[in-house]
Motif scaffolding. Structure first.
Motif, PDB file in Angstrom:
ATOM      1  N   LEU A 171     -23.749 -26.384   2.171  1.00  0.00           N
ATOM      2  CA  LEU A 171     -23.251 -25.014   2.232  1.00  0.00           C
ATOM      3  C   LEU A 171     -23.334 -24.415   0.828  1.00  0.00           C
ATOM      4  O   LEU A 171     -22.662 -24.881  -0.089  1.00  0.00           O
ATOM      5  CB  LEU A 171     -21.799 -25.071   2.700  1.00  0.00           C
ATOM      6  N   TYR A 206     -22.081 -17.683   8.181  1.00  0.00           N
ATOM      7  CA  TYR A 206     -22.126 -19.110   7.833  1.00  0.00           C
ATOM      8  C   TYR A 206     -21.913 -19.951   9.096  1.00  0.00           C
ATOM      9  O   TYR A 206     -22.629 -20.923   9.351  1.00  0.00           O
ATOM     10  CB  TYR A 206     -21.025 -19.458   6.822  1.00  0.00           C
ATOM     11  N   VAL A 255     -16.733 -23.246   8.979  1.00  0.00           N
ATOM     12  CA  VAL A 255     -17.999 -23.940   9.257  1.00  0.00           C
ATOM     13  C   VAL A 255     -17.718 -25.341   9.824  1.00  0.00           C
ATOM     14  O   VAL A 255     -18.411 -25.806  10.731  1.00  0.00           O
ATOM     15  CB  VAL A 255     -18.867 -24.024   7.975  1.00  0.00           C
TER      16      VAL A 255
END
Lengths: 304, 250
Positions: free
Chosen positions: A126, A109, A154
Motif C-alpha cells: 500500500l 484504496y 483496506v
C-alpha cells in the motif's frame, strides 16, 4: 557451500532478500531484456491506481548530488489493465510479485485491494507515500490517524499479505509505523522518496515541471538506515528496507539495521545489472564472514 | 540492447565545448540503427547520459556531444584508450529508407549529429543544417561527403543566413521530396512538423527529454502523442527518440 538466501516477509517467501522497488522496474518487461527476472527475490510493480493516469508533465527527472529527483506522478495503465495484461505474465516469472497500489481516497484504496484479492498475486504494498500527486496517498502517509484509517479499511477488503510503504516526509516515522501495525498491516516497507527541489539558475525555473519531486539514490541511504533502525524497534511486524542502496555492503548494512529484505531502485538506473551484482556481492560477503543464512544478520546492530 | 564496454579510439574537438568520440564496440555497432542512442555511465554520477549515435562503422560507432553540465564536462576529459560503460543501442531509430525516397534531412545545432548516419544511408537526400552562429557549426564536411548540404546560421556569420525552415520551404517548393527527418530544438521541430503537415510530406522527428533508466521502466521521459485521435503517453527512450511528427504533441 551454498548459502541460504531465502527470506520470509509476513509469510511470503522470497528466494533472496532483493526486491526491485516500485516505480523503478515498471512491470518487469524492460529489464527482462537484460536478465531473467527469476534472479530477483521479488518485484514490487509500478504504483497502480484505480483508473489509468497520464502522470505529471515533463521534465520529470533531475539529477542531484549522489541521487536524483523524479516527479513521474504515478503514470500507470490502471488496475484492470494490470490484472488483465501484466499480472498473468509476471506470475510466470518465478519470482515473488508485489502489487503496489496508490489512491486519493480510502474508497479507492479499498476498491483496488478488493480487485487484487481475487488474483493470485503474492502480496500487496500500500503506497501511502507518493510525494508527487495528491491522489498518491501522501496525505495518508503523513498522519498517523489517516494511515490507521486507510490501512484498517483496506485490511477488511483483502486477505493478501499487506505491506505498507511509509513516507520519510514525517516528524516521526515510528509513530506512523505503529499506527499501520495496529490497523492490521502485515509488514512495512520504507522509505519512499524525500521531497526535494532543484532550480535552474539560468532560467530561475524549477527543473521539474511539477516544481518538486522525490529524492532517491545514494544521497538518502543514511536516512533510510536510520528510519529502518527506528521502525524496527517500534513495531513487531517485519520491516523491508530501501532507499539509496547501491552495493552489496549497503544491502547488508540495511539488513543489519533491521530489514528482513531490501528494495533497490535508483541503482538499477545507474547499472541495470546492479541487482545481480548486489546478490553475488552478498554471497561473497557471507562466504568471507562464514555466514550460512542471510537471516542471521537481520537487526544485529548493537547500539552504543 | 547490451550493457558493455566501449573503448574510445578517436577523440576530436569539433568546436569549443563540442566533442566527438569514436567508440570501439562490436556488439553495439552491429545492432545499431540510425537515430538510436546509447546511455553512458560517468563515474560519480547517478544517472547515465543519453547520447545519440552519430555514425555507425563496422565495429565501432561515433557520438558527438556538447558540454552542458558537470557530467558532460567530465566526459570531455576522457581520452583515447578509456573504456566506457555503455548501455545500447536504445530506442527506435528512423524508418528504413526505401530506394525511391527523396529525403530532406534537417538538423539544428546539437540535434545535427543523430542525422549523419541516416544521411549516409540515403541514396537521394538534401541536408539542411542550421546553427546559431559560426562557432557552433559542426559536421559540415561529414555531411558534404554524402551529398548535397546546405549550412545556415541564424546570424549569417557562416555560410547562408537564415533558419533551417526557410531553406526547407524553398526545397519543398522547388523539388519533389517525399520524406523529412529532423532533429533539433523543440520550436524548430514544431515548425518543421507544421510545414510537413501543410505539404503532406511524411516526417519523422527525433526528440530529447531528461531521462533516468533509458529503457522505458521509470517513465521519466514522457511525451504526449496522439493516436487514434486520443491523447496518449509515450516515452522518448522506448517509444522514440524518433517519432512520426504528426503523432507528437510538441
Amino acid at each position: 557451500m551454498t548459502k541460504k538466501m531465502e527470506v520470509e516477509v509476513a509469510g511470503v517467501r522470497f528466494k533472496n532478500p532483493l526486491i526491485a522497488a516500485s516505480g523503478t522496474f515498471g512491470y518487469g518487461r524492460e529489464y527482462e531484456k537484460f536478465y531473467s527476472l527469476s534472479n530477483l527475490g521479488g518485484i514490487s510493480v509500478k504504483g497502480t491506481t484505480d483508473t489509468p493516469r497520464m502522470g505529471n508533465l515533463s521534465p520529470r527527472i533531475a539529477e542531484t548530488p549522489m541521487g536524483m529527483l523524479n516527479s513521474v506522478g504515478l503514470e500507470n495503465p490502471g488496475i484492470d489493465h494490470f490484472i488483465e495484461h501484466e499480472l498473468p505474465w509476471l506470475m510466470q516469472k518465478n519470482t515473488t510479485i508485489i502489487a503496489n497500489i496508490a489512491a486519493g481516497t480510502e474508497d479507492l484504496y479499498a476498491k483496488i485491494a478488493q480487485k487484487l484479492d481475487k488474483t493470485n498475486i503474492h502480496m500487496v504494498e500500500l503506497n501511502i507515500s507518493c510525494p508527487n500527486v495528491k491522489q498518491g496517498g501522501a496525505a495518508f502517509g503523513t498522519s498517523a490517524k489517516a494511515a490507521f484509517d486507510v490501512v484498517s479499511r483496506v485490511r477488511k477488503k483483502t486477505k493478501k499479505p499487506l505491506m505498507v510503504k511509509l513516507s520519510p516526509n514525517v516528524t516521526s516515522i515510528a509513530e506512523i509505523a505503529k499506527a499501520v501495525e495496529s490497523a492490521g498491516a502485515d509488514a512495512v516497507s520504507l522509505i519512499n522518496t524525500l521531497l526535494g527541489m532543484r532550480i535552474d539558475i539560468k532560467t530561475r525555473r524549477p527543473i521539474l515541471k511539477n516544481n518538486v519531486g522525490g529524492l532517491s539514490g545514494p544521497a538518502i541511504f543514511p536516512i533510510a538506515v536510520r528510519m529502518v533502525w527506528q521502525v524496527r524497534k517500534a513495531v513487531k511486524i517485519p520491516v523491508v528496507g530501501g532507499g539509496g542502496i547501491s552495493s552489496a555492503e549497503d544491502a547488508i548494512e540495511m539488513m543489519v539495521a533491521g530489514a528482513c529484505a531490501f528494495q533497490i531502485g535508483t541503482a538499477i538506473f545507474t547499472n541495470p545489472y546492479s541487482p545481480l551484482d548486489i546478490l553475488s556481492g552478498i554471497e561473497a560477503w557471507m562466504d568471507d564472514n562464514n555466514i550460512q543464512d542471510i537471516n542471521e544478520i537481520v537487526g544485529t546492530v548493537e547500539d552504543w | 540492447m547490451f550493457k558493455t564496454t566501449a573503448r574510445i579510439i578517436k577523440k576530436d574537438l569539433l568546436q569549443r565545448g563540442i566533442y566527438s568520440f569514436v567508440l570501439e564496440c562490436d556488439l553495439i555497432a552491429k545492432a545499431a540503427k540510425p537515430g538510436q542512442f546509447v546511455n553512458i555511465f560517468i563515474e560519480g554520477f547517478t544517472l547515465r547520459r543519453p547520447i545519440s549515435i552519430c555514425e555507425i562503422f563496422e565495429n565501432s560507432f561515433r557520438i558527438v556531444f556538447s558540454v552542458v553540465g558537470k557530467g558532460t564536462s567530465k566526459m570531455a576529459k576522457w581520452d583515447v584508450g578509456k573504456n566506457v560503460d555503455v548501455v545500447g543501442p536504445l530506442g527506435n531509430g528512423f524508418k528504413k529508407i526505401d530506394s525511391n525516397e527523396k529525403l530532406l534531412i534537417v538538423g539544428g545545432g546539437i540535434g545535427t549529429p543523430p542525422l549523419l548516419e541516416l544521411a549516409k544511408r540515403a541514396r537521394s537526400a538534401r541536408v539542411i543544417i542550421g546553427f546559431k552562429t559560426k562557432d557552433l557549426v559542426i559536421l559540415e564536411q561529414d555531411f558534404l561527403k554524402h551529398g548535397e548540404t546546405i549550412v545556415c546560421t541564424d546570424d549569417g556569420t557562416y555560410s547562408q543566413k537564415g533558419l533551417v525552415t526557410k531553406f526547407l520551404l524553398e526545397s519543398i517548393k522547388s523539388d519533389d521530396f517525399t520524406r523529412i527527418a529532423a532533429c533539433g530544438p523543440k520550436p524548430m521541430l514544431k515548425e518543421i512538423s507544421k510545414i510537413a503537415k501543410n505539404f503532406k510530406i511524411f516526417c519523422e522527428i527525433s526528440m530529447e527529454e531528461r531521462m533516468a533508466c533509458g529503457v522505458g521502466a521509470c517513465l521519466g521521459c514522457q511525451c504526449i502523442i496522439y493516436k487514434e485521435g486520443k491523447k496518449q503517453s509515450a516515452h522518448v527512450c522506448k517509444d522514440g527518440p524518433v517519432f512520426k511528427a504528426q503523432e507528437v504533441f510538441l
